[in-house]
Design a protein around this motif. Structure first.
Motif, PDB file in Angstrom:
ATOM      1  N   SER A 102     -74.277  54.562 -20.465  1.00 40.75           N
ATOM      2  CA  SER A 102     -73.704  53.442 -21.216  1.00 40.75           C
ATOM      3  C   SER A 102     -72.776  52.643 -20.310  1.00 40.75           C
ATOM      4  O   SER A 102     -71.989  53.218 -19.562  1.00 40.75           O
ATOM      5  CB  SER A 102     -72.911  53.967 -22.418  1.00 40.75           C
TER       6      SER A 102
ATOM      7  N   SER B 155     -73.376  57.484 -25.960  1.00 43.14           N
ATOM      8  CA  SER B 155     -74.137  58.223 -24.936  1.00 43.14           C
ATOM      9  C   SER B 155     -73.256  59.285 -24.267  1.00 43.14           C
ATOM     10  O   SER B 155     -73.712  60.409 -24.032  1.00 43.14           O
ATOM     11  CB  SER B 155     -74.655  57.265 -23.856  1.00 43.14           C
TER      12      SER B 155
ATOM     13  N   ASN C  40     -79.864  56.499 -27.833  1.00 44.43           N
ATOM     14  CA  ASN C  40     -79.336  56.170 -29.165  1.00 44.43           C
ATOM     15  C   ASN C  40     -79.356  54.663 -29.350  1.00 44.43           C
ATOM     16  O   ASN C  40     -79.269  53.907 -28.390  1.00 44.43           O
ATOM     17  CB  ASN C  40     -77.940  56.765 -29.346  1.00 44.43           C
ATOM     18  N   ASN C  41     -79.521  54.243 -30.602  1.00 40.54           N
ATOM     19  CA  ASN C  41     -79.623  52.807 -30.855  1.00 40.54           C
ATOM     20  C   ASN C  41     -78.789  52.404 -32.073  1.00 40.54           C
ATOM     21  O   ASN C  41     -78.349  53.258 -32.843  1.00 40.54           O
ATOM     22  CB  ASN C  41     -81.094  52.397 -31.058  1.00 40.54           C
ATOM     23  N   GLY C  42     -78.596  51.099 -32.207  1.00 36.84           N
ATOM     24  CA  GLY C  42     -77.738  50.584 -33.276  1.00 36.84           C
ATOM     25  C   GLY C  42     -78.388  50.623 -34.642  1.00 36.84           C
ATOM     26  O   GLY C  42     -77.730  50.947 -35.636  1.00 36.84           O
TER      27      GLY C  42
ATOM     28  N   TYR D 187     -81.226  49.010 -25.333  1.00 36.67           N
ATOM     29  CA  TYR D 187     -80.866  47.593 -25.222  1.00 36.67           C
ATOM     30  C   TYR D 187     -82.137  46.753 -25.321  1.00 36.67           C
ATOM     31  O   TYR D 187     -83.039  46.900 -24.478  1.00 36.67           O
ATOM     32  CB  TYR D 187     -80.164  47.317 -23.886  1.00 36.67           C
ATOM     33  N   VAL D 188     -82.178  45.879 -26.314  1.00 38.90           N
ATOM     34  CA  VAL D 188     -83.324  44.981 -26.519  1.00 38.90           C
ATOM     35  C   VAL D 188     -84.638  45.785 -26.427  1.00 38.90           C
ATOM     36  O   VAL D 188     -85.534  45.467 -25.633  1.00 38.90           O
ATOM     37  CB  VAL D 188     -83.298  43.790 -25.532  1.00 38.90           C
ATOM     38  N   ASP D 189     -84.696  46.824 -27.218  1.00 35.42           N
ATOM     39  CA  ASP D 189     -85.881  47.689 -27.318  1.00 35.42           C
ATOM     40  C   ASP D 189     -86.288  48.336 -26.002  1.00 35.42           C
ATOM     41  O   ASP D 189     -87.463  48.690 -25.812  1.00 35.42           O
ATOM     42  CB  ASP D 189     -87.083  46.913 -27.907  1.00 35.42           C
TER      43      ASP D 189
ATOM     44  N   PRO E 158     -78.060  54.089 -24.119  1.00 30.38           N
ATOM     45  CA  PRO E 158     -78.241  53.270 -25.325  1.00 30.38           C
ATOM     46  C   PRO E 158     -79.529  52.474 -25.227  1.00 30.38           C
ATOM     47  O   PRO E 158     -80.039  52.253 -24.128  1.00 30.38           O
ATOM     48  CB  PRO E 158     -77.035  52.326 -25.276  1.00 30.38           C
TER      49      PRO E 158
ATOM     50  N   LYS F  91     -70.280  51.124 -21.319  1.00 32.33           N
ATOM     51  CA  LYS F  91     -68.906  51.203 -21.861  1.00 32.33           C
ATOM     52  C   LYS F  91     -68.090  52.187 -21.041  1.00 32.33           C
ATOM     53  O   LYS F  91     -68.579  53.276 -20.716  1.00 32.33           O
ATOM     54  CB  LYS F  91     -68.938  51.695 -23.312  1.00 32.33           C
TER      55      LYS F  91
HETATM   56  C1  LIG Z   1     -77.108  44.002 -25.273  1.00 30.77           C
HETATM   57  C2  LIG Z   1     -77.396  44.960 -26.396  1.00 30.77           C
HETATM   58  C3  LIG Z   1     -78.687  45.106 -26.873  1.00 30.77           C
HETATM   59  C4  LIG Z   1     -78.972  45.994 -27.919  1.00 30.77           C
HETATM   60  N1  LIG Z   1     -80.250  46.106 -28.376  1.00 30.77           N
HETATM   61  C5  LIG Z   1     -80.528  46.949 -29.402  1.00 30.77           C
HETATM   62  C6  LIG Z   1     -81.867  47.061 -29.923  1.00 30.77           C
HETATM   63  O1  LIG Z   1     -82.805  46.429 -29.462  1.00 30.77           O
HETATM   64  N2  LIG Z   1     -82.086  47.910 -30.959  1.00 30.77           N
HETATM   65  C7  LIG Z   1     -81.064  48.650 -31.517  1.00 30.77           C
HETATM   66  O2  LIG Z   1     -81.329  49.409 -32.459  1.00 30.77           O
HETATM   67  N3  LIG Z   1     -79.794  48.581 -31.031  1.00 30.77           N
HETATM   68  C8  LIG Z   1     -79.500  47.746 -29.998  1.00 30.77           C
HETATM   69  N4  LIG Z   1     -78.223  47.660 -29.501  1.00 30.77           N
HETATM   70  C9  LIG Z   1     -77.176  48.533 -30.055  1.00 30.77           C
HETATM   71  C10 LIG Z   1     -76.896  49.747 -29.151  1.00 30.77           C
HETATM   72  O3  LIG Z   1     -78.081  50.440 -28.846  1.00 30.77           O
HETATM   73  C11 LIG Z   1     -75.933  50.693 -29.890  1.00 30.77           C
HETATM   74  O4  LIG Z   1     -74.727  50.021 -30.122  1.00 30.77           O
HETATM   75  C12 LIG Z   1     -75.676  51.983 -29.171  1.00 30.77           C
HETATM   76  O5  LIG Z   1     -75.114  52.911 -30.090  1.00 30.77           O
HETATM   77  C13 LIG Z   1     -74.712  51.830 -27.983  1.00 30.77           C
HETATM   78  O6  LIG Z   1     -74.608  53.083 -27.349  1.00 30.77           O
HETATM   79  P1  LIG Z   1     -73.422  53.438 -26.334  1.00 30.77           P
HETATM   80  O7  LIG Z   1     -72.161  53.570 -27.153  1.00 30.77           O
HETATM   81  O8  LIG Z   1     -73.848  54.722 -25.732  1.00 30.77           O
HETATM   82  O9  LIG Z   1     -73.334  52.323 -25.319  1.00 30.77           O
HETATM   83  C14 LIG Z   1     -77.923  46.767 -28.483  1.00 30.77           C
HETATM   84  C15 LIG Z   1     -76.624  46.616 -27.991  1.00 30.77           C
HETATM   85  C16 LIG Z   1     -76.348  45.724 -26.969  1.00 30.77           C
HETATM   86  C17 LIG Z   1     -74.928  45.584 -26.457  1.00 30.77           C
END
Ligand SMILES: Cc1cc2nc3c(=O)[nH]c(=O)nc-3n(C[C@H](O)[C@H](O)[C@H](O)COP(=O)(O)O)c2cc1C
Length: 237
Positions: free
Chosen positions: A9, A17, A92-94, A63-65, A61, A11
């Motif tokens: 990540s 992560s 992991n994803n959002g 990012y953009v699939d 994480p 961050k």
């Molecule tokens: C630039 C960017 C792109 C992202 N793209 C997606 C996405 O395509 N699909 C999704 O489910 N989450 C997406 N997210 C959300 C992150 O995957 C989610 O916040 C994740 O928990 C971050 O993990 P981290 O705390 O380990 O960095 C995106 C976040 C960012 C900042």
């Protein structure tokens, strides 16, 4: 046996992560090292750690699939450096559905085949932001309960309500915990894990409402709330 956990990540702190890497590491035996991969400066120290490692666990994480772009130059350099290492991925994803991590898993699998690394599978976790919030809540609940017990002359009966709160958090995370323990078992035994997807055990319609409220509040504070509070560098206008 040596395992290298790479927190991918960008961050600096409080990444999901990093949390999932630390959690999984607790259940992996042998030598284990956790590294942070944020900038090209991090590449060399991580390669040094990988040299004598048996397994590598990428925690990243979505990012953009796909794979976050700052990881791609690392993978490109890694491709010609090592062979026959076991590679696992925890993504992991959002969004709530862990299955959204499937394209990322396919990319990592293809990378491993091309680089002659042993693709051992991965875990995709949906609702990563929520997982992050929950682990903070879990710590706050534990700390407040202990404080309450101490302030009330070690009256342990007060712990009941807090234990209920902790239990709810554990139930919501039960899929993640069980799939993660299974992954740790596979790492310990050098076994293939396959691809598995899980999520925070919250119904989607509740998750969407919570996420909408959360992001509305964040945007009202121009994105500065929470992350901004912990940030040393103030955003420039
Ligand atoms: C630039 C960017 C792109 C992202 N793209 C997606 C996405 O395509 N699909 C999704 O489910 N989450 C997406 N997210 C959300 C992150 O995957 C989610 O916040 C994740 O928990 C971050 O993990 P981290 O705390 O380990 O960095 C995106 C976040 C960012 C900042």
């Amino acid at each position: 046996m040596k395992t290298v956990f790479i927190d991918c990540s960008p961050k600096q702190r409080l990444s999901a992560s990093g949390f999932v890497a630390t959690f999984t590491r607790m259940f992996v035996f042998g030598r284990k090292v956790q590294c942070k991969l944020r900038t090209p400066k991090d590449f060399q120290p991580i390669f040094e750690e990988i040299k004598d490692a048996d397994s590598i666990v990428f925690c990243m994480p979505l990012y953009v699939d796909g794979i976050p772009s700052h990881i791609l130059p690392f993978l490109k350099e890694m491709e010609n450096k090592f062979t026959n290492k076991n590679v696992y991925v925890i993504a992991n994803n959002g969004f709530i559905e862990g299955r959204q991590n499937e394209p990322l898993m396919q990319n990592m699998e293809n990378f491993c085949h091309r680089a002659n690394l042993n693709w051992c599978g991965g875990l995709g976790i949906g609702g990563g932001v929520m997982m992050n919030v929950m682990r903070i809540m879990f710590c706050v609940v534990c700390a407040l309960s202990l404080l309450q017990v101490v302030l009330n002359g070690f009256d342990f009966s007060l712990l009941k309500d807090s234990l209920d709160d902790a239990l709810v958090i554990l139930i919501l995370c039960c899929g993640i915990i069980s799939f993660d323990l299974w992954l740790a078992y596979c790492i310990n035994n050098g076994k293939e894990y396959g691809k598995h997807y899980t999520r925070i055990m919250l119904p989607s319609f509740v998750f969407i409402v919570c996420a909408d409220i959360f992001f509305t509040i964040i945007s009202l504070f121009q994105g500065g709330i929470f992350r901004g509070w912990f940030s040393k560098k103030k955003p420039t206008m």
